[in-house]
Motif scaffolding. Structure first.
Motif, PDB file in Angstrom:
ATOM      1  N   HIS A 127       0.826  -1.212   0.000  1.00 25.05           N
ATOM      2  CA  HIS A 127       0.000   0.000   0.000  1.00 25.05           C
ATOM      3  C   HIS A 127       0.860   1.262   0.000  1.00 25.05           C
ATOM      4  O   HIS A 127       0.379   2.349   0.313  1.00 25.05           O
ATOM      5  CB  HIS A 127      -0.963  -0.009   1.191  1.00 25.05           C
ATOM      6  N   GLY A 128       2.118   1.107  -0.302  1.00 29.84           N
ATOM      7  CA  GLY A 128       3.000   2.264  -0.488  1.00 29.84           C
ATOM      8  C   GLY A 128       3.673   2.773   0.778  1.00 29.84           C
ATOM      9  O   GLY A 128       4.378   3.783   0.746  1.00 29.84           O
ATOM     10  N   HIS A 129       3.474   2.097   1.914  1.00 27.96           N
ATOM     11  CA  HIS A 129       4.088   2.582   3.157  1.00 27.96           C
ATOM     12  C   HIS A 129       5.560   2.181   3.217  1.00 27.96           C
ATOM     13  O   HIS A 129       5.931   1.082   2.796  1.00 27.96           O
ATOM     14  CB  HIS A 129       3.341   2.036   4.369  1.00 27.96           C
ATOM     15  N   LYS A 130       6.352   3.129   3.719  1.00 31.40           N
ATOM     16  CA  LYS A 130       7.775   2.829   3.908  1.00 31.40           C
ATOM     17  C   LYS A 130       8.181   3.049   5.355  1.00 31.40           C
ATOM     18  O   LYS A 130       9.011   2.331   5.882  1.00 31.40           O
ATOM     19  CB  LYS A 130       8.614   3.713   2.989  1.00 31.40           C
ATOM     20  N   LYS A 131       7.581   4.085   5.953  1.00 34.36           N
ATOM     21  CA  LYS A 131       7.894   4.321   7.372  1.00 34.36           C
ATOM     22  C   LYS A 131       6.883   3.547   8.211  1.00 34.36           C
ATOM     23  O   LYS A 131       5.840   4.065   8.619  1.00 34.36           O
ATOM     24  CB  LYS A 131       7.854   5.811   7.692  1.00 34.36           C
ATOM     25  N   ILE A 132       7.197   2.293   8.403  1.00 35.17           N
ATOM     26  CA  ILE A 132       6.284   1.391   9.121  1.00 35.17           C
ATOM     27  C   ILE A 132       6.835   1.135  10.513  1.00 35.17           C
ATOM     28  O   ILE A 132       7.893   0.527  10.678  1.00 35.17           O
ATOM     29  CB  ILE A 132       6.150   0.048   8.361  1.00 35.17           C
ATOM     30  N   GLY A 133       6.120   1.636  11.506  1.00 32.94           N
ATOM     31  CA  GLY A 133       6.542   1.397  12.880  1.00 32.94           C
ATOM     32  C   GLY A 133       5.988   0.066  13.367  1.00 32.94           C
ATOM     33  O   GLY A 133       4.967  -0.408  12.856  1.00 32.94           O
ATOM     34  N   CYS A 134       6.659  -0.543  14.321  1.00 39.49           N
ATOM     35  CA  CYS A 134       6.039  -1.734  14.900  1.00 39.49           C
ATOM     36  C   CYS A 134       6.061  -1.691  16.424  1.00 39.49           C
ATOM     37  O   CYS A 134       6.951  -1.110  17.040  1.00 39.49           O
ATOM     38  CB  CYS A 134       6.610  -3.026  14.340  1.00 39.49           C
ATOM     39  N   ILE A 135       5.012  -2.252  16.976  1.00 39.45           N
ATOM     40  CA  ILE A 135       4.897  -2.395  18.433  1.00 39.45           C
ATOM     41  C   ILE A 135       5.031  -3.887  18.698  1.00 39.45           C
ATOM     42  O   ILE A 135       4.111  -4.664  18.405  1.00 39.45           O
ATOM     43  CB  ILE A 135       3.548  -1.852  18.940  1.00 39.45           C
ATOM     44  N   THR A 136       6.178  -4.291  19.191  1.00 33.00           N
ATOM     45  CA  THR A 136       6.466  -5.718  19.318  1.00 33.00           C
ATOM     46  C   THR A 136       5.947  -6.268  20.648  1.00 33.00           C
ATOM     47  O   THR A 136       5.370  -5.535  21.446  1.00 33.00           O
ATOM     48  CB  THR A 136       7.990  -5.970  19.261  1.00 33.00           C
ATOM     49  N   GLY A 137       6.186  -7.557  20.863  1.00 33.84           N
ATOM     50  CA  GLY A 137       6.007  -8.136  22.186  1.00 33.84           C
ATOM     51  C   GLY A 137       7.357  -8.092  22.892  1.00 33.84           C
ATOM     52  O   GLY A 137       8.317  -7.537  22.348  1.00 33.84           O
ATOM     53  N   PHE A 148       8.951 -10.263  14.235  1.00 35.08           N
ATOM     54  CA  PHE A 148       9.919  -9.224  13.919  1.00 35.08           C
ATOM     55  C   PHE A 148      10.808  -9.654  12.744  1.00 35.08           C
ATOM     56  O   PHE A 148      11.100  -8.849  11.847  1.00 35.08           O
ATOM     57  CB  PHE A 148      10.757  -8.934  15.164  1.00 35.08           C
ATOM     58  N   ALA A 149      11.206 -10.908  12.730  1.00 27.96           N
ATOM     59  CA  ALA A 149      12.016 -11.420  11.613  1.00 27.96           C
ATOM     60  C   ALA A 149      11.225 -11.325  10.309  1.00 27.96           C
ATOM     61  O   ALA A 149      11.790 -10.993   9.245  1.00 27.96           O
ATOM     62  CB  ALA A 149      12.443 -12.860  11.885  1.00 27.96           C
ATOM     63  N   GLY A 150       9.923 -11.576  10.386  1.00 27.99           N
ATOM     64  CA  GLY A 150       9.066 -11.467   9.203  1.00 27.99           C
ATOM     65  C   GLY A 150       8.948 -10.026   8.723  1.00 27.99           C
ATOM     66  O   GLY A 150       8.963  -9.751   7.512  1.00 27.99           O
ATOM     67  N   TYR A 151       8.853  -9.110   9.671  1.00 33.13           N
ATOM     68  CA  TYR A 151       8.814  -7.670   9.370  1.00 33.13           C
ATOM     69  C   TYR A 151      10.070  -7.259   8.614  1.00 33.13           C
ATOM     70  O   TYR A 151      10.019  -6.634   7.553  1.00 33.13           O
ATOM     71  CB  TYR A 151       8.670  -6.940  10.710  1.00 33.13           C
ATOM     72  N   LYS A 152      11.214  -7.695   9.142  1.00 26.63           N
ATOM     73  CA  LYS A 152      12.487  -7.339   8.502  1.00 26.63           C
ATOM     74  C   LYS A 152      12.629  -7.977   7.122  1.00 26.63           C
ATOM     75  O   LYS A 152      13.142  -7.363   6.198  1.00 26.63           O
ATOM     76  CB  LYS A 152      13.655  -7.802   9.378  1.00 26.63           C
ATOM     77  N   LYS A 153      12.175  -9.201   7.022  1.00 24.05           N
ATOM     78  CA  LYS A 153      12.271  -9.921   5.754  1.00 24.05           C
ATOM     79  C   LYS A 153      11.509  -9.172   4.652  1.00 24.05           C
ATOM     80  O   LYS A 153      12.002  -9.011   3.536  1.00 24.05           O
ATOM     81  CB  LYS A 153      11.688 -11.326   5.933  1.00 24.05           C
ATOM     82  N   ALA A 154      10.317  -8.681   4.992  1.00 28.46           N
ATOM     83  CA  ALA A 154       9.521  -7.951   4.005  1.00 28.46           C
ATOM     84  C   ALA A 154      10.205  -6.631   3.644  1.00 28.46           C
ATOM     85  O   ALA A 154      10.282  -6.260   2.466  1.00 28.46           O
ATOM     86  CB  ALA A 154       8.108  -7.701   4.541  1.00 28.46           C
ATOM     87  N   LEU A 155      10.724  -5.918   4.641  1.00 30.46           N
ATOM     88  CA  LEU A 155      11.427  -4.658   4.360  1.00 30.46           C
ATOM     89  C   LEU A 155      12.591  -4.909   3.405  1.00 30.46           C
ATOM     90  O   LEU A 155      12.771  -4.187   2.429  1.00 30.46           O
ATOM     91  CB  LEU A 155      11.959  -4.027   5.656  1.00 30.46           C
ATOM     92  N   ASP A 156      13.360  -5.936   3.701  1.00 29.89           N
ATOM     93  CA  ASP A 156      14.497  -6.301   2.851  1.00 29.89           C
ATOM     94  C   ASP A 156      14.062  -6.531   1.419  1.00 29.89           C
ATOM     95  O   ASP A 156      14.666  -6.038   0.482  1.00 29.89           O
ATOM     96  CB  ASP A 156      15.121  -7.626   3.344  1.00 29.89           C
ATOM     97  N   GLU A 157      13.003  -7.326   1.301  1.00 39.27           N
ATOM     98  CA  GLU A 157      12.530  -7.677  -0.022  1.00 39.27           C
ATOM     99  C   GLU A 157      12.135  -6.444  -0.826  1.00 39.27           C
ATOM    100  O   GLU A 157      12.297  -6.406  -2.034  1.00 39.27           O
ATOM    101  CB  GLU A 157      11.317  -8.599   0.145  1.00 39.27           C
TER     102      GLU A 157
END
Ligand code: RIB
Length: 284
Positions: A127-137, A148-157
């Motif tokens: 959806h075009g977002h780049k500045k994606i914040g996350c609230i982890t556990g 979190f690893a999944g979050y990073k994997k998508a950013l990398d991709e």
């Protein structure tokens, strides 16, 4: 040798009875227990590791045949191992459910959270977002690490640089979701990925209070897909965990452990599913 007398009763230890996620888990567990003619003791630890230990011991004292264990949030790896060791010392059959420890060689019923974290983040990126914040556990909890690893994997991709200032460590509750939103809004994020629905509700509520429009101004995505998420004014887009089915499966797994003498260790992994609702929009 001595054969332990069966009581046809098992225990379920959960960490937060006020979170509907765990109610659904308990329902799945209980329904399957009833099919087997088993009784269930339900214990709530309020996310305190010391209560994990005292409930494991108490259930053993009551003579349960086995225990389904969802450990408390304050269990770092060392504390989690302490719980595992206690099960072993008591020779108590057990299955780890939802929260898992890589190092533990035991049966488990879990969700592929790398995939879940990846799917949520990819959806925001699409959806075009780049500045994606996350609230982890909590940092040491494996299921949060995997999201979190999944979050990073998508950013990398998508070749979006990872920025550690866009990460807020929460506690899977409303309160930390609200403070997480306060923090991330200051970082100018355009989207927030909350690692569970309870923390998404906290973020949602805080943005409402501030008059920030979801999804027009900030997109929000949760995780769990508990009951209330579709009832919000802006129904929450989230990652569904098949938690009722996990409860059912965990009882079956425990039955296998109890019934076979040497135990039958197995790790069952369910796939998460992204549920598209209304809380995510294209970045303007
Ligand atoms: O909402 C509770 C969270 O803690 C869930 O996401 C679950 O997977 C757990 O570990």
């Amino acid at each position: 040798g001595l054969v332990k007398k069966r009581t046809d009763t098992i225990g379920l230890i959960i960490s937060d009875v006020s979170n509907v996620f765990f109610s659904n888990l308990a329902k799945g567990v209980e329904d399957e227990c009833r099919k087997k003619g088993w009784n269930l003791f339900l214990c709530n630890t309020n996310d305190k590791h010391t209560r994990d230990l005292s409930y494991i011991q108490a259930l053993a004292d009551k003579g349960v045949d086995g225990i389904l264990f969802c450990m408390s949030l304050d269990s770092d790896k060392k504390k989690a191992m302490e719980s595992i060791k206690l099960f072993e010392k008591l020779k108590m059959p057990f299955v780890m459910i939802d929260r898992f420890l890589e190092e533990a060689t035991c049966s488990s019923v879990v969700v592929d959270h790398v995939q879940g974290g990846y799917a949520a983040t990819k959806y925001l990126l699409d959806h075009g977002h780049k500045k994606i914040g996350c609230i982890t556990g909590p940092r040491e909890l494996e299921d949060s690490c995997d999201r979190f690893a999944g979050y990073k994997k998508a950013l990398d991709e998508y070749e979006v640089a990872f920025r550690k200032e866009l990460v807020y460590e929460g506690k899977y509750d409303c309160e930390s979701g609200a403070t997480g939103a306060d923090y991330l809004l200051k970082q100018d994020v355009t989207a927030i990925f909350a690692f569970n629905d309870m923390s998404a509700y906290g973020a949602y509520n805080r943005m409402n209070q501030k008059g920030i429009k979801i999804p027009e101004e900030i997109s929000l995505i949760g995780y769990d897909d508990i009951f209330f998420s579709e009832l919000l004014d802006v129904p929450l887009t989230t990652v569904h965990q098949p938690v009722y089915d996990m409860g059912v499966e965990a009882v079956r797994q425990l039955a296998a452990e109890v019934e076979s003498e040497r135990g039958s260790r197995k790790c069952i992994t369910f796939q998460p599913v992204l549920i598209e609702r209304a809380s995510v929009a294209d970045k303007k």
